[in-house]
Design a protein around this motif. Structure first.
Motif, PDB file in Angstrom:
ATOM      1  N   GLN A 133       0.886  -1.275  -0.084  1.00  0.00           N
ATOM      2  CA  GLN A 133       0.014   0.122   0.098  1.00  0.00           C
ATOM      3  C   GLN A 133       0.923   1.092  -0.010  1.00  0.00           C
ATOM      4  OE1 GLN A 133      -3.146  -0.016   2.686  1.00  0.00           O
ATOM      5  NE2 GLN A 133      -3.320  -2.067   2.781  1.00  0.00           N
ATOM      6  N   LEU A 134       2.086   1.006   0.680  1.00  0.00           N
ATOM      7  CA  LEU A 134       2.892   2.298   0.918  1.00  0.00           C
ATOM      8  C   LEU A 134       3.480   2.681  -0.517  1.00  0.00           C
ATOM      9  CD1 LEU A 134       4.885   1.981   4.206  1.00  0.00           C
ATOM     10  CD2 LEU A 134       2.994   3.642   3.480  1.00  0.00           C
ATOM     11  N   PHE A 135       3.953   1.613  -1.249  1.00  0.00           N
ATOM     12  CA  PHE A 135       4.317   1.632  -2.697  1.00  0.00           C
ATOM     13  C   PHE A 135       3.126   2.126  -3.506  1.00  0.00           C
ATOM     14  CE2 PHE A 135       7.700  -2.139  -2.088  1.00  0.00           C
ATOM     15  CZ  PHE A 135       8.460  -1.108  -1.623  1.00  0.00           C
ATOM     16  N   PHE A 136       2.057   1.899  -3.292  1.00  0.00           N
ATOM     17  CA  PHE A 136       1.030   2.382  -4.280  1.00  0.00           C
ATOM     18  C   PHE A 136       0.736   3.767  -4.059  1.00  0.00           C
ATOM     19  CE2 PHE A 136      -3.457   3.267  -5.036  1.00  0.00           C
ATOM     20  CZ  PHE A 136      -3.547   2.629  -6.223  1.00  0.00           C
ATOM     21  N   TRP A 137       0.630   4.148  -2.582  1.00  0.00           N
ATOM     22  CA  TRP A 137       0.350   5.730  -2.604  1.00  0.00           C
ATOM     23  C   TRP A 137       1.547   6.450  -2.979  1.00  0.00           C
ATOM     24  CZ3 TRP A 137      -4.320   6.625  -1.819  1.00  0.00           C
ATOM     25  CH2 TRP A 137      -5.063   5.874  -0.831  1.00  0.00           C
ATOM     26  N   TYR A 138       2.759   6.021  -2.738  1.00  0.00           N
ATOM     27  CA  TYR A 138       3.755   6.947  -3.272  1.00  0.00           C
ATOM     28  C   TYR A 138       4.175   6.810  -4.701  1.00  0.00           C
ATOM     29  CZ  TYR A 138       8.523   8.877  -3.207  1.00  0.00           C
ATOM     30  OH  TYR A 138       9.711   9.686  -3.231  1.00  0.00           O
ATOM     31  N   PHE A 139       4.250   5.488  -5.110  1.00  0.00           N
ATOM     32  CA  PHE A 139       4.438   5.766  -6.766  1.00  0.00           C
ATOM     33  C   PHE A 139       3.488   5.833  -7.679  1.00  0.00           C
ATOM     34  CE2 PHE A 139       8.134   3.212  -4.956  1.00  0.00           C
ATOM     35  CZ  PHE A 139       9.359   4.007  -5.467  1.00  0.00           C
ATOM     36  N   ALA A 140       2.232   5.326  -7.249  1.00  0.00           N
ATOM     37  CA  ALA A 140       1.058   5.308  -8.074  1.00  0.00           C
ATOM     38  C   ALA A 140       0.307   6.509  -7.845  1.00  0.00           C
ATOM     39  CB  ALA A 140       0.203   3.926  -8.104  1.00  0.00           C
ATOM     40  N   VAL A 141       0.156   6.907  -6.675  1.00  0.00           N
ATOM     41  CA  VAL A 141      -0.713   8.241  -6.473  1.00  0.00           C
ATOM     42  C   VAL A 141       0.173   9.434  -6.458  1.00  0.00           C
ATOM     43  CG1 VAL A 141      -2.441   9.088  -4.980  1.00  0.00           C
ATOM     44  CG2 VAL A 141      -2.398   6.684  -5.342  1.00  0.00           C
ATOM     45  N   PHE A 142       0.874   9.561  -5.277  1.00  0.00           N
ATOM     46  CA  PHE A 142       1.491  10.955  -4.996  1.00  0.00           C
ATOM     47  C   PHE A 142       2.487  11.535  -6.404  1.00  0.00           C
ATOM     48  CE2 PHE A 142      -0.225  10.595  -0.877  1.00  0.00           C
ATOM     49  CZ  PHE A 142      -0.435  11.690  -0.449  1.00  0.00           C
ATOM     50  N   LEU A 143       3.359  10.432  -6.691  1.00  0.00           N
ATOM     51  CA  LEU A 143       4.116  10.753  -7.638  1.00  0.00           C
ATOM     52  C   LEU A 143       3.621  11.231  -9.237  1.00  0.00           C
ATOM     53  CD1 LEU A 143       7.287   8.767  -7.200  1.00  0.00           C
ATOM     54  CD2 LEU A 143       6.996  11.232  -6.435  1.00  0.00           C
ATOM     55  N   THR A 144       2.402  10.699  -9.365  1.00  0.00           N
ATOM     56  CA  THR A 144       1.659  10.876 -10.484  1.00  0.00           C
ATOM     57  C   THR A 144       0.531  12.082 -10.610  1.00  0.00           C
ATOM     58  OG1 THR A 144      -0.081   9.437  -9.997  1.00  0.00           O
ATOM     59  CG2 THR A 144       1.515   8.770 -11.338  1.00  0.00           C
ATOM     60  N   LEU A 145       0.649  12.929  -9.398  1.00  0.00           N
ATOM     61  CA  LEU A 145      -0.142  14.043  -9.209  1.00  0.00           C
ATOM     62  C   LEU A 145       0.469  14.935 -10.163  1.00  0.00           C
ATOM     63  CD1 LEU A 145      -0.586  14.122  -5.441  1.00  0.00           C
ATOM     64  CD2 LEU A 145      -2.373  13.701  -7.152  1.00  0.00           C
ATOM     65  N   PRO A 146      -0.294  16.017 -10.377  1.00  0.00           N
ATOM     66  CA  PRO A 146       0.480  17.279 -11.162  1.00  0.00           C
ATOM     67  C   PRO A 146       1.572  17.780 -10.747  1.00  0.00           C
ATOM     68  CG  PRO A 146      -1.976  17.872 -10.560  1.00  0.00           C
ATOM     69  CD  PRO A 146      -1.453  16.258 -10.288  1.00  0.00           C
ATOM     70  N   LYS A 147       2.237  18.878 -11.373  1.00  0.00           N
ATOM     71  CA  LYS A 147       3.556  19.522 -10.876  1.00  0.00           C
ATOM     72  C   LYS A 147       3.178  20.538  -9.983  1.00  0.00           C
ATOM     73  CE  LYS A 147       6.964  18.756 -14.348  1.00  0.00           C
ATOM     74  NZ  LYS A 147       6.063  17.919 -15.600  1.00  0.00           N
ATOM     75  N   PRO A 148       4.104  20.992  -9.103  1.00  0.00           N
ATOM     76  CA  PRO A 148       3.627  21.860  -8.128  1.00  0.00           C
ATOM     77  C   PRO A 148       3.088  23.313  -8.615  1.00  0.00           C
ATOM     78  CG  PRO A 148       5.812  21.020  -7.839  1.00  0.00           C
ATOM     79  CD  PRO A 148       5.386  20.448  -9.005  1.00  0.00           C
ATOM     80  N   ASP A 149       3.606  23.687  -9.890  1.00  0.00           N
ATOM     81  CA  ASP A 149       2.920  24.974 -10.272  1.00  0.00           C
ATOM     82  C   ASP A 149       1.559  24.687 -10.781  1.00  0.00           C
ATOM     83  OD1 ASP A 149       3.599  23.356 -12.436  1.00  0.00           O
ATOM     84  OD2 ASP A 149       4.890  24.727 -13.482  1.00  0.00           O
ATOM     85  N   ASN A 150       0.834  23.753 -10.832  1.00  0.00           N
ATOM     86  CA  ASN A 150      -0.671  23.326 -11.225  1.00  0.00           C
ATOM     87  C   ASN A 150      -1.094  22.421 -10.332  1.00  0.00           C
ATOM     88  OD1 ASN A 150      -2.793  23.390 -12.647  1.00  0.00           O
ATOM     89  ND2 ASN A 150      -1.959  21.948 -14.188  1.00  0.00           N
ATOM     90  N   PRO A 151      -1.398  22.695  -9.206  1.00  0.00           N
ATOM     91  CA  PRO A 151      -1.892  21.647  -8.111  1.00  0.00           C
ATOM     92  C   PRO A 151      -3.510  21.359  -8.198  1.00  0.00           C
ATOM     93  CG  PRO A 151      -1.087  23.719  -6.917  1.00  0.00           C
ATOM     94  CD  PRO A 151      -1.013  23.946  -8.331  1.00  0.00           C
ATOM     95  N   ILE A 152      -3.805  20.228  -7.833  1.00  0.00           N
ATOM     96  CA  ILE A 152      -5.294  20.037  -7.358  1.00  0.00           C
ATOM     97  C   ILE A 152      -5.479  20.687  -6.108  1.00  0.00           C
ATOM     98  CG2 ILE A 152      -6.882  18.326  -7.191  1.00  0.00           C
ATOM     99  CD1 ILE A 152      -5.037  16.255  -8.443  1.00  0.00           C
ATOM    100  N   ARG A 153      -6.487  21.615  -6.298  1.00  0.00           N
ATOM    101  CA  ARG A 153      -6.958  22.102  -5.027  1.00  0.00           C
ATOM    102  C   ARG A 153      -8.620  21.733  -4.492  1.00  0.00           C
ATOM    103  NH1 ARG A 153      -3.656  26.419  -4.570  1.00  0.00           N
ATOM    104  NH2 ARG A 153      -2.742  27.230  -6.550  1.00  0.00           N
ATOM    105  N   TRP A 154      -8.479  21.275  -3.164  1.00  0.00           N
ATOM    106  CA  TRP A 154      -9.552  20.595  -2.936  1.00  0.00           C
ATOM    107  C   TRP A 154      -9.894  20.701  -1.506  1.00  0.00           C
ATOM    108  CZ3 TRP A 154     -10.406  15.779  -0.095  1.00  0.00           C
ATOM    109  CH2 TRP A 154     -11.570  15.191  -0.157  1.00  0.00           C
ATOM    110  N   LEU A 155     -10.781  21.380  -0.870  1.00  0.00           N
ATOM    111  CA  LEU A 155     -11.040  21.780   0.273  1.00  0.00           C
ATOM    112  C   LEU A 155     -10.206  22.373   1.076  1.00  0.00           C
ATOM    113  CD1 LEU A 155     -12.847  18.339   1.657  1.00  0.00           C
ATOM    114  CD2 LEU A 155     -14.148  20.565   0.886  1.00  0.00           C
ATOM    115  N   GLY A 156      -9.331  23.315   0.204  1.00  0.00           N
ATOM    116  CA  GLY A 156      -8.289  24.131   1.253  1.00  0.00           C
ATOM    117  C   GLY A 156      -6.801  23.229   1.126  1.00  0.00           C
TER     118      GLY A 156
END
Lengths: 307, 353
Positions: A133-156
């Motif tokens: 699960q840790l591998f999944f969260w890190y590699f498959a979720v967090f590292l595939t998020l958009p770059k810091p200059d275009n983040p996903i904003r959600w509930l603050g």
């Protein structure tokens, strides 16, 4: 005389002999292993001792609560790791408890959808390894998020592959976030089952009495049921807290520099297996001991005091 | 003879559905809102997930590497040996299941388990011979074992080896001899206070250092040794739970019959205590099965390690979600079915007592 004839049948003799044998076996085993260790270390040219802790570490650490640079000593690096461990354990205990209580109450909801969603959450995540699960969260979720200059904003919250920014403006690194999320969600499944069991252990009459007093469902849970359920919840909850603290050592999987990760790097550089083993063991034993001590104190407060 | 249908209650099927919906999803404005919000959430997540599964995900990383995930680099021409092992395991399981069924049906019971006691160790020896080779079979070194195969071997071997140690530790902790009890308690609590990763580190690094002559011990053996040391402490606590639930009258009765301590334990206390602790032991096995994934951090190619090594190949770079979901599914199938079995055993033993 009876005494001399029955040494073989003398319970006292056997109790003494049994313990003597146990002592001899344990001492011999430790002596044997220790002698081998000494000889092998001598052959490798390693002189045991904690002096190496004062030499320069020479490696950088991704994140630190105190000022640290590679020119600092190994002991400073290990302190950074320890503080990081404590940080993730502290946050993890809070978040996991929140998730667990929510899911545990949801398991008993009168809403079919809520009940079954909580069931699926518990059964899926409890039955797969935390490391995966840790591998999944890190590699498959967090590292595939958009770059810091275009983040996903959600509930603050603002999510990017550079980390998570909390509503207060606090930035959590990707490594810390995935470790915290993975640990809390995994431990939350076990806490949910404990909370459900605890609530179910409260007699039905308590619900009925509360309802007939005119309490709303929320009040009923908060004022009547949950305080009583706590008595059944606290002892096994303590075990889960200990598990979370120990499992935080999986930080190395997502590259978060906790105590074990720093210690492991230190071992790779110095080859000091014994010293590092002792340091890790003592630290985790102390953490475990402190957690169970605090829980025992709290447990004494919530347990029923009878007349 | 035709059975006349009972007179239907006035509510038709449709109204029954409506009543169910009302009771379970829409009782009150709060629950109705919750239901609608959750339905919307599940819908959007589900649609996105399905779209990803069927259009974006590239499952080739799983299909082309299926063999690696299941048996690692075990030689293709020797895979028949694994099938044989599976057949032996299934045969044994079927045989013991059939025996327990027959026992229940005839209600005689008491026929000794001697056959199984002989059959299981022999089967284990044959299985290890088949897996590793030697004596007439081509040798398959452990660095070729991998994937699910290695996960299963490590989990089963360390459970089987840790079990006797766990029973001894539990008996020692329950003993009235203070020094013996002290040693066993110290060991159990020490191990339970440490993270598994630390114990595996110790097994990988320290084990060769504390044995004479700096032997070059196989990585898999070191891993199993670490898991055995770890698992024994937890098994001991499970068995202790069973031991504590045996009423004192059982021991006293055995003593009154003239049995000495070892016989009392072996014939009266342990059979009952172990039966009671079966669910906890299965639970421990599930936990151990998941914990074998930690070996991936020590360069072993069990299921999780294999997933990581496949993901390191350039042509499968970035296919994390596919691989981890597939591997997660494999773990889940095993753990979930085992926990179902354990719950059934628990219900059965409760019924019988």
């Amino acid at each position: 005389m009876v005494r001399t004839a029955s040494l073989w049948r003398n319970v006292k003799f056997w109790r003494f002999a049994g313990q003597a044998i146990a002592v001899i076996v344990v001492v011999a085993l430790i002596g044997f292993l220790g002698a081998n260790l000494n000889r092998n270390l001598a052959q490798l040219g390693i002189r045991p001792g904690f002096g190496f802790l004062q030499s320069q570490a020479g490696f950088a650490i991704g994140e630190s609560l105190i000022p640290y640079s590679p020119s600092d000593s190994y002991s400073r690096a290990l302190l950074v790791g320890l503080l990081n461990s404590l940080l993730v354990i502290g946050w993890g205990l809070v978040v996991a408890t929140g998730i667990g209580i929510t899911a545990g109450i949801a398991r008993l909801s009168s809403n079919w959808l809520v009940r079954n969603l909580a069931l699926v959450y518990v059964e899926v995540l409890r039955n797969t390894p935390l490391l995966l699960q840790l591998f999944f969260w890190y590699f498959a979720v967090f590292l595939t998020l958009p770059k810091p200059d275009n983040p996903i904003r959600w509930l603050g919250f603002s999510l990017s592959n550079g980390g998570v920014t909390l509503p207060g403006g606090l930035l959590l690194s990707t490594e810390f976030s995935s470790l915290l999320l993975g640990l809390s969600i995994y431990t939350g499944t076990f806490i949910a089952e404990i909370v459900r069991g605890g609530i179910e252990s409260v007699p039905k009459g308590q619900w009925e009495a509360g309802r007939s007093l005119g309490l709303k469902p929320g009040q009923l849970m908060r004022l009547i049921i949950f305080p009583q359920a706590l008595r059944a919840i606290i002892p096994p909850l303590g075990n889960q807290y200990l598990n979370l603290a120990k499992n935080s050592s999986l930080a190395i999987a997502v590259g978060f520099p906790d105590l074990y990760a720093v210690a492991s790097t230190t071992f790779n550089q110095t080859g000091r297996a014994v010293e590092i083993m002792i340091l890790i063991s003592l630290t985790y034993l102390t953490i475990s001991l402190v957690i169970s001590l605090l829980l025992n104190l709290y447990n004494r407060r919530v347990q029923l005091v009878e007349r | 003879m035709t059975v006349k249908p009972l007179p239907q209650p006035p509510s038709s099927r449709l109204t029954q559905t409506r009543i169910w919906l009302h009771r379970n999803l829409f009782n009150g404005w709060f629950n109705s809102l919750l239901t609608i919000a959750l339905l919307a959430l599940i819908g959007s997540v589900g649609v996105n997930f399905m779209r990803w599964v069927f259009t974006q995900a590239q499952w080739a990383v799983v299909t082309t590497n299926l063999r690696l995930f299941l048996v690692g680099r075990y030689p293709v021409d020797q895979v028949w040996r694994l099938w044989t092992v599976l057949a032996i395991v299934l045969a044994l399981a079927g045989y013991s299941g059939w025996r327990s069924q027959r026992k229940k049906a005839s209600a005689v019971g008491g026929s000794s388990n001697a056959q199984l006691l002989v059959a299981v160790p022999i089967a284990l020896l044959v299985i290890f011979w088949l897996l590793g080779g030697g004596v007439g079979l081509a040798r398959v070194p452990t660095n070729l074992w991998g994937g699910l195969l290695l996960t299963l071997i490590v989990a089963i071997a360390s459970t089987v080896l840790a079990f006797p140690l766990g029973v001894l530790l539990a008996l020692g902790r329950q003993s009235s001899l203070p020094i013996l009890q002290g040693f066993c308690t110290a060991y159990i609590e020490l191990i339970r206070g440490l993270p598994l990763i630390g114990i595996l580190f110790m097994a990988q690094v320290m084990l060769p250092l504390v044995l004479p002559g700096q032997p070059n011990i196989d990585r898999v053996v070191r891993a199993i040794a670490g898991l055995v040391l770890f698992n024994a402490a937890y098994q001991a606590e499970n068995v202790r739970g069973g031991l504590q639930s045996i009423p004192k009258g059982q021991t006293e009765a055995a003593r009154a019959l003239g049995l000495n301590l070892p016989l009392t334990l072996a014939l009266v206390v342990l059979p009952q205590a172990l039966r009671i602790s079966i669910p906890a032991i299965v639970g421990q096995f599930i936990s151990l099965f998941k914990d074998t994934s930690l070996l991936a951090l020590f360069a072993l190619l069990e299921l999780t390690g294999m997933a990581r090594s496949i993901l390191a190949q350039p042509q499968f770079l970035g296919r994390y979600a596919e691989v981890y979901l597939f591997v997660g599914l494999l773990y889940w199938v095993f753990c979930y079915s085992l926990s179902t079995v354990s719950r059934r055993i628990e219900a059965q033993t409760r019924f019988r007592r």
